[in-house]
Design a protein around this motif. Structure first.
Motif, PDB file in Angstrom:
ATOM      1  N   SER A  24      31.583  42.382   4.232  1.00 12.27           N
ATOM      2  CA  SER A  24      31.694  43.452   3.255  1.00 12.27           C
ATOM      3  C   SER A  24      30.336  43.668   2.615  1.00 12.27           C
ATOM      4  CB  SER A  24      32.735  43.116   2.195  1.00 12.27           C
ATOM      5  OG  SER A  24      32.266  42.077   1.365  1.00 12.27           O
ATOM      6  N   ASP A  25      30.100  44.869   2.155  1.00 11.40           N
ATOM      7  CA  ASP A  25      28.798  45.172   1.565  1.00 11.40           C
ATOM      8  C   ASP A  25      28.753  44.824   0.088  1.00 11.40           C
ATOM      9  OD1 ASP A  25      29.130  48.790   0.992  1.00 11.40           O
ATOM     10  OD2 ASP A  25      30.452  47.106   0.557  1.00 11.40           O
ATOM     11  N   GLY A  26      29.828  44.209  -0.416  1.00 10.89           N
ATOM     12  CA  GLY A  26      29.855  43.855  -1.823  1.00 10.89           C
ATOM     13  C   GLY A  26      30.708  42.628  -2.036  1.00 10.89           C
ATOM     14  N   ASP A  27      31.628  42.724  -2.966  1.00 15.28           N
ATOM     15  CA  ASP A  27      32.495  41.596  -3.279  1.00 15.28           C
ATOM     16  C   ASP A  27      33.512  41.362  -2.170  1.00 15.28           C
ATOM     17  OD1 ASP A  27      32.595  42.634  -6.748  1.00 15.28           O
ATOM     18  OD2 ASP A  27      31.185  41.321  -5.696  1.00 15.28           O
ATOM     19  N   ALA A  28      34.247  40.276  -2.301  1.00 15.61           N
ATOM     20  CA  ALA A  28      35.292  39.970  -1.336  1.00 15.61           C
ATOM     21  C   ALA A  28      36.304  41.117  -1.286  1.00 15.61           C
ATOM     22  CB  ALA A  28      35.997  38.672  -1.718  1.00 15.61           C
ATOM     23  N   ARG A  67      43.212  35.239  25.194  1.00 15.94           N
ATOM     24  CA  ARG A  67      41.757  35.282  25.380  1.00 15.94           C
ATOM     25  C   ARG A  67      41.007  35.499  24.066  1.00 15.94           C
ATOM     26  NH1 ARG A  67      39.625  39.395  28.086  1.00 15.94           N
ATOM     27  NH2 ARG A  67      41.308  40.858  27.595  1.00 15.94           N
ATOM     28  N   PHE A  68      41.600  36.202  23.134  1.00 19.96           N
ATOM     29  CA  PHE A  68      40.965  36.512  21.856  1.00 19.96           C
ATOM     30  C   PHE A  68      41.660  35.721  20.744  1.00 19.96           C
ATOM     31  CE2 PHE A  68      39.334  41.095  22.849  1.00 19.96           C
ATOM     32  CZ  PHE A  68      38.738  40.612  24.011  1.00 19.96           C
ATOM     33  N   THR A  69      40.873  35.349  19.728  1.00 19.53           N
ATOM     34  CA  THR A  69      41.418  34.646  18.570  1.00 19.53           C
ATOM     35  C   THR A  69      40.874  35.271  17.298  1.00 19.53           C
ATOM     36  OG1 THR A  69      41.543  32.567  19.814  1.00 19.53           O
ATOM     37  CG2 THR A  69      41.675  32.431  17.408  1.00 19.53           C
ATOM     38  N   ILE A  70      41.786  35.668  16.409  1.00 18.05           N
ATOM     39  CA  ILE A  70      41.379  36.219  15.124  1.00 18.05           C
ATOM     40  C   ILE A  70      41.462  35.127  14.064  1.00 18.05           C
ATOM     41  CG2 ILE A  70      43.718  37.030  14.565  1.00 18.05           C
ATOM     42  CD1 ILE A  70      42.404  39.440  13.153  1.00 18.05           C
ATOM     43  N   SER A  71      40.477  35.113  13.176  1.00 17.89           N
ATOM     44  CA  SER A  71      40.497  34.185  12.047  1.00 17.89           C
ATOM     45  C   SER A  71      39.898  34.919  10.849  1.00 17.89           C
ATOM     46  CB  SER A  71      39.727  32.911  12.371  1.00 17.89           C
ATOM     47  OG  SER A  71      38.386  33.207  12.729  1.00 17.89           O
ATOM     48  N   ARG A  72      39.767  34.187   9.742  1.00 14.94           N
ATOM     49  CA  ARG A  72      39.343  34.869   8.506  1.00 14.94           C
ATOM     50  C   ARG A  72      38.272  34.083   7.777  1.00 14.94           C
ATOM     51  NH1 ARG A  72      41.249  35.040   3.041  1.00 14.94           N
ATOM     52  NH2 ARG A  72      42.588  33.228   3.492  1.00 14.94           N
ATOM     53  N   ASN A  73      37.274  34.800   7.299  1.00 17.08           N
ATOM     54  CA  ASN A  73      36.278  34.233   6.391  1.00 17.08           C
ATOM     55  C   ASN A  73      36.897  34.274   5.001  1.00 17.08           C
ATOM     56  OD1 ASN A  73      34.237  33.987   4.449  1.00 17.08           O
ATOM     57  ND2 ASN A  73      32.696  34.854   5.777  1.00 17.08           N
ATOM     58  N   SER A  74      37.309  33.122   4.491  1.00 11.34           N
ATOM     59  CA  SER A  74      38.050  33.103   3.236  1.00 11.34           C
ATOM     60  C   SER A  74      37.177  33.491   2.037  1.00 11.34           C
ATOM     61  CB  SER A  74      38.666  31.724   2.997  1.00 11.34           C
ATOM     62  OG  SER A  74      37.664  30.728   3.017  1.00 11.34           O
ATOM     63  N   ALA A  75      35.886  33.223   2.114  1.00 10.47           N
ATOM     64  CA  ALA A  75      34.998  33.540   0.993  1.00 10.47           C
ATOM     65  C   ALA A  75      34.887  35.044   0.765  1.00 10.47           C
ATOM     66  CB  ALA A  75      33.611  32.945   1.225  1.00 10.47           C
ATOM     67  N   LYS A  76      34.753  35.797   1.837  1.00 13.19           N
ATOM     68  CA  LYS A  76      34.620  37.245   1.734  1.00 13.19           C
ATOM     69  C   LYS A  76      35.911  37.969   2.109  1.00 13.19           C
ATOM     70  CE  LYS A  76      30.393  38.323   0.429  1.00 13.19           C
ATOM     71  NZ  LYS A  76      30.136  39.231  -0.733  1.00 13.19           N
TER      72      LYS A  76
END
Length: 131
Positions: A24-28, A67-76
């Motif tokens: 993201s270009d700003g906050d989470a 083949r693909f795995t989605i995950s999440r950056n918890s900080a952003k």
């Protein structure tokens, strides 16, 4: 308005791997549902993976399952996409998106949020897979 920015695209040979990131270009990002889409020339946009921040199984399109795995950056609070065993038919522009508002797990996974006009989208990153 939050703007998402994808990175990690590129050119690889079939069987290779790429990792896509979304920042993201700003906050989470304030969202509990996010995902990845792709669009190849002459084709409609395809939802390929969705993740619900509250847990539960993610959604994968049949074309990328296994083949693909989605995950999440918890900080952003933005999604990642690990792509393995890439195929030429995976060639497309890839977009990350986060749903505006609050969604249930079911509506998130089913994709009920994808047409909401207030969602957050990135500009896309190109993935090209050669045979």
């Amino acid at each position: 308005q939050v703007q998402l920015v994808e990175s990690g695209g590129g050119s690889v040979q079939a069987g290779g791997s790429l990792s896509l990131s979304c920042a993201s270009d700003g906050d989470a990002v304030r969202s509990n549902c996010m995902g990845w889409f792709r669009q190849a020339p002459g084709k409609e946009r395809e939802r390929i993976a969705t993740i619900y921040t509250g847990g539960g199984s993610p959604y994968y399109a049949d074309s990328v399952q296994g083949r693909f795995t989605i995950s999440r950056n918890s900080a952003k609070n933005t999604p990642y996409l690990q792509m393995n065993n890439l195929k030429p038919e995976d060639t497309a522009m890839y977009y990350c998106a986060a749903a505006a508002g609050t969604w249930s797990w079911g509506d998130c996974i089913k994709g009920a949020w994808t047409s909401y006009h207030k969602n957050y989208w990135g500009q896309g990153t190109q993935v090209t897979v050669s045979s």
